[in-house]
Write a protein that holds these residues in place. Sequence first.
Motif: not given
Lengths: 548, 105, 198, 499
Positions: A134, A137-138, A141, A171-172, A175-176, A178-179, A182-183, A186, D396, D408-409, D412, D426, D430
Motif C-alpha cells: 500500500f 502504491y502511495i 502515485e 494513472l490507468v 489504478l488497476l 491498486l485494485v 487490494l485483491a 484480501f 495519495p 475498492i477494497l 474486491v 478505477v 482515471a
Amino acid sequence: MDVNSIPILTIVTFLPLIGALIIAVAPPSAARATALAFALLTFVISLFLLVGYLPGRPGFQFVETADWIPAFGIQYKLGADGLSVSLVVLTTLLSWIAILASFKPIQTRIKEYMISFLILEVGMIGVFLALDTFLFYIFWEIVLVPMYLIIGIWGGANRIYATMKFVLYTLVGSLLMLVAILATAFAYQSGHDGAWVGAFDFETLKAYAGTGGFADGLQILAFLAFFLAFAIKVPMFPFHTWLPDAHTEAPTAGSVILAAVLLKLGAYGFIRFALPLYPSAAETFAPVIIVLSLIAIIYGAIVALVQPDLKRLVAYSSVSHMGFVTLGIFVFTEQGLQGAILQMINHGLITGALFLLVGVIYERTHDRTIAKMGGLSAKMPVYVAVFGFFVFASAGLPGLSGFVGEFLVLVGTFEVDPYAAAVATFVMVLAASYLLYMYGRVAFGELSDFLAGLGDHLTDMTPVEILTLVPLGTLVVIFGIQPGLLLDLFQGTVVETLAVVDPASPIEIPQAAVIGLLAIVLILVLARVGWAILRPRPTFEPEGGAAH
Amino acid sequence: MSGSLDAYLILAGLLFAIGSFGFLARRNAISMLMSIELMLNAVNLSIVAFGAFGTDAAMAAQGSVVALMVIAVAAAEATVGLAIVIAIYRNKRTPLVDEYDAMSQ
Amino acid sequence: MVMHRLVPIILGLAVIGVVTAVAAAMLVFLGQNWADALFWIFAAVMIGSGLMVVTMRDIIRCGLAMIVCFGALAGIYVILGATLLAAAQVIVYIGAISVLILFAIMLTQTKDAPSRLVFQTQAVPAAIASIVIAIIIALAVVATDWGEAAQRFRITADALSKVLFESYVLPFEVISVLLLAAVIGGVYLAKREPGGPS
Amino acid sequence: MSWQDIVTASPFVVGVLTAAAILIVDLIRPGKTPVAVLTALVGLAITGLLTVVVGASVAAGDTPSTAFGGSYQVDALTTFLDLLFVAVIAMTILFGPDYFLPRGLPIAEFAAILVFAMTGAMLISAAADLLVLFIGLELMVLPGYLLAGFHKSDSYSTEGAIKYFLLGSFSSAIFLFGLAYVWGLTGSLRFNVIAEHLTTMATGAVALSPGLAIGLAFLTTGVAFKIAAVPFHYWTPDAYQGSPTPVTGYLSVLPKIGAFALILRLFVEALGPLADWWLPVVIVLATITMTLGNLVALTQDNVKRMLAYSSIAHTGYMLVGLAAWAQDPGVDGIGALLFYGVAYAFMNLGAFAVIAALQKRTGVTSSLGTFAGLGRREPIMAILMTLFLLSLIGIPPTAGFLAKAGIILAAVEAGGPLTILAVIMVVNAAVAAFYYLRVVVYMFMRDAPSEMPALRHGGLLWGGLAAAAALTILLGLFPTGLLEAASEAAQSIVGQPPT
C-alpha cells in the motif's frame, strides 16, 4: 549509539520534503541554493546506505516498521536490499545533478519548480524503499503529480498535451494496480481467517506466494494489472507512446529524471513485486513479455533512426534500451537478471547524461533539430568530446558500462533462446548506427548555417555543465571496467528473485514470433536505409526563439 | 366496491399517474406544482386506505396521522415552491419552465 | 377580473352538485348501496377534475378544478372513516394551499400569458408513461394479497390523538419547525428587495 | 414526551434552537454579519459537543438509545453522521460571507436556513421510523430549494432553484408513494418491525409480492433522485450551476450525504432483508452513474457544472460501497461508504469554496477561464484548489485516495460482479483525472488574459479553507481514527462485526 536505531531510510526519503517545506516559506531567491543543498545532503546520506549495506546477507536491511492503518494491517515499512540501495543512490545522485542543471534553464516560478522536484525525489526514493504494497502504491502515485507539474508548467510548447497523456497513461495503469494490490491483500486475509495482519507486508506476502498461497486466477489478473502499470512506466511496446511526447516537452532536468529514474520504477516493480508475488503468472506471461521486449528493442531503435529531433531520438533509444531490461528480467536466468539491473543503472547514468547534453545544446540554440546541426566540433570542442563519450557508452562500446549490461542480457537470453539473442544482438549494432549517425551529423562536417548564425551565443560548456556530467562519466567508466562492484551489490536480490521462479520449467519463447521478428527487422532496416538514401532532404524553416 | 382496499389503491394509483403526467407534460411551473399536489394527495389516499383496512384500530389512526403530516409537508412545499415561482417570475417574467434554459449548454 | 371568472365556476360547481345528487340516486336505484354509490361518484369527480387540472388551458380553471378534486378526496376520506382527516383536508388544502396557489397564479399571470402552448414537446411520451404507471400500479395492487382486515376501523379523534401524541409527538413538533423554515425562507424569497427588480 | 426524550434528542433540539437564535439575534441586530456568524458557530459548536456527549452516554448505557416512543434513535451512526453534518454546515457558513456580502445578500437568513437543513439531516440520521425519516428528509431538502434561489435577483439562481424544487418535490412524492406501500404491507412504520416482517417474508416461500416490488421500485427511484444517480440526475447541473457558489458546495455535500444516511436507515436497516432484490439495481445505478457523470463532466467548460457532474460520479463510487455490503454482508462496505462520505464532504466543500472565493468579485463566472493564471495571481488559493482536486481524483496521500481505496477494497472483498465494478470504478477515476487536471492546467499553465489584482479574502474563508485542506491531508495520512469510527457506525446498523 547503535547505528541500526537511526531511521536512515526515513531520513533519506523525507529529507527532500523538509527541503521543500523550507523553500515554501523561504524567499524565492533562496530556492535554488536550498534545493541543491538538500538534494546534496540526501545524496550524501544515501551514500551511507551504500557503505552500511552488507551484501551477501539475505533479505532486507535497515528495515523500519510502524503501524499505519492497523485495521487493515497497513504498515509504514521501509527496507532496502542491494537493488534498492543502488537505485536510491542513482536517484539521489541524479536529483542533485538535475537540480543543478536546471539553475539556468528554469527562470520562472523557481520556488514551485524546486518544491516539485524535491517532492518528486521523495516519491522516487519511497518507491524504491517501500516494503508495504500500500505504501509502495502511495509513493508510486506521489511521483506522478510533481512530474505532471514539471512537464506542464516548465515544458515546451506542446506541454499540456504531453503532460496529460503522461498522467492518463500512468494513472490507468496504476489504478488497476491498486485494485490488484487490494485483491492480493484480501486473498491473503481470507487465507488467514480474516486477519489483516501482514496482508500488505511485502515479505509476508512473498513468503505466502512462495508456498503457493495465491490461486492461479488471482495471480493472472493481479499480474496483468501490475504488468500494465509497470509496462506503461518502463515503457514497453505498445504502451510507450506517452514517452516521446513527455520527453520532448519536458524541461531538460525533467527529461533527465524521467529517463534516468522514472522509467526504472517500472522495471523495479517487475523485479520487486510482480515476480515474487505472482511467480506462476509471471512464468505464464514471460514468453509474451519477451516478445514484446524484442519488439520494443527493435522498434525503439528503428524509430530512433529516423527521428529528426535530438530529444526524440534519445527518447526512442530509451524504449529500445529499456527493452533490454524487460528482456533480461523475463528470461529468468541469472545473467539475464544481472544484466537487466546493470542496464537499469547504466541507462540511468548514460541517458541522463545524454539528455543533459541535449539540454546544453538546446540552451544555446533553442533548437534540437538534427538536420540544423553540424560542425559543432569547431565551436564547442569540449562538448563534442563529452557528447562523444556518452554516445559511445550508449551505443554499447566495450569498456564502458553500457556494454556490460546489454552483453549480460544477451548471454542470459542466449541460454534460453539463441534466436532471440540474435535479434537483440542485431539491434545492438543498429543502435550503434543511429547513435553514431546522429553524433556525426551534429559534431562533424561543416558548421551549419543555423549554428553559424548564432555567432557568439554558441559558447562551449560552462564549468557547471561539466560538473553535472563528471560524476556520470566517472561512474560509466568505473562500472564499465569493474561491473563486479555493482553485481556484488545486488547478487542477493538476483538469487532470491530467481529462487521464486520455478527453474524446472524453462521459458518457451514462440519461435515463429522470434523468427518473424528477425525477418521484419531485416526488411524494415533495408527499407529504412533505402528510404534514407532515396528520400528528399528535408528543409527546415527557422522557427526562431524559445518555445517557452 | 367501497369495501375493497384494491379499489382505493387503484383509484390512488390513477390519481398519482394523472399527477405525474401533469408534472411531466405541463410547461407552467405552477401547473407542475399543482400536479405534485395531486400526487401527494394520491399517496395520502393510499395511506388512509391502507390504514382503514389495516390490522387494527391503531393502524387506522396511524394512517390518519401520517396523512395529516403529509398535508402539512405539502403545505410547506407549496409555500417554498410558490415563493420561488414568484422570485423567478420577477427575474424572467414567465412562469414557463421550459423557457428557463439560460444554463443549458 | 377575478369575479367574472369566478361566476361561471360557481355555476359549474352548482351543476356538479346537482349532477352528483342525481347520479347518487340513480346508482342506488341501480342496486348499489349508498357507500358504494358515493364512492363511485367521488371517484369519478376526483379523477375527472384531476384530469382537468393537468389538461386545461386556463391555469386558473386548473386551480379551481384542483379544489374540486381535493373536495372529492375529502369525501372519500369520509367514506373511509377518516372524518377528522377529511376536515383537515378541507381546511388545509382547500382553505390554504389552493388559495395560495390561486394567489400565486394571479401574481404571475401576465396579460399576454401564453395559453397557446400548455404542454411541453414530450407530452405524448409523458402520457404514455403515466398510463403505463397507472396500469402497473393497478396490476400490482390486484395481484397482491394485502392481508387486509375484514372489518374496517373507524378513526376516532381519541385514537388519533393517542397515536399522535404518544408515538408521533416528534414528527408533530418537527412539522412546526419545517413550516417555520419554509415560511422564513419563503418570505425572504418572495419579498421584494428595495431597489431590486419590481 | 419526557425529559429523557429531550436529553436523547438534545443535539437535534439545540440545532433547531440555534437556527431560531440566529433569527432572533438578527431581529435584534439586523444585518450584523459577525454577530449572526458567531451565533451560528457557537450554536453549532454546542450541537457538536452535545452530539459527542450524548453519543458517548448512549454507548455507555447511561442514556436510553431511543426516544419519543421509539421513533428516534441514537447509535454510533447517528453520532458519526451528525458530527459530519455539523462540520459541513459550520464550514459552509464560514464560506458564505465573502460571497454574499458583495452581492448584498443577508447572512443571517442564509445561516438560519442552513442550520434548519442540518437539523433535517440530523433527523434522518436518527430516524427509527418511516414518518420521522420522511419529515427529516423534507426538513433537509426544503431549505435546500430556498438556498438554491437565495440570490433571488439573479436569474440563474432562481432558475436553478425552481428546477431543483420541482424535481425534488416530484421525487419526494414518488418516495412517499413507496413508503406508503411498504407501510401498507408491513403494517408498521418502525424500522425494526419492518425488518422483522420482511425477514419472515424474504425467508418464507412467498416471493417478492408485486405490491412490495412496486413500493421498493418507487422508493429506489425517489432516493435515486435525491442522490442524483443517473438517470435521475437532470436537476443537478442546473441547480448546482445556478446556485450561489457556497450554496452549491453545500448542495453537493449535505443533501447528498443526508440522502445516503436515508439509504442506510431505510435500505440497510429497514429493507436490509430485501438486499438481494435491490442489489442488482444498485449495481446498475452505480455503473451508469459514475460512467455517465464522468463522461459528461469531461465536456464541461464551467467548473461549477463540471464539479456538479463529477459529484454525480462520486455518488456512483459511494453506491459501490453499498453494493459491496449488499452482496456480502460480511464486508464493511458501509464503513467504506461512510469514510468516503467524510472525505468527499471536505474535498468538495473546499473546491467549491475556492470557486466562491474567486467570485468574491461580482460578475466573475465559474468558467475555466477564471482559473487561468491563478497560480501566479493567488498561489495559495491555487495550491489549495490543486490539493482538493488531487483528492477528488484520488491521488495519495489525500483523504480522497484512501476513500477510493476503501471502496475498492470492499468491492474486491465482496467479489463476483463487484470486482468488475471495482475495475470500472478505477477506469472512471482515471478518466476523471483528465477533467480535474484541466483546472490545474488553467491555474498553473495558462496565463490570465488580463492582469487582475489578487483579491483579499476574509479570515472566515481562510479559516474554512484551512480546515478543509487540513482534513483532506490529515485524513489521508492518519485515517485510523476515522476508519474505526466509520466501521463502528456501520456496525451499529448492520449488526455484525465486519470481518
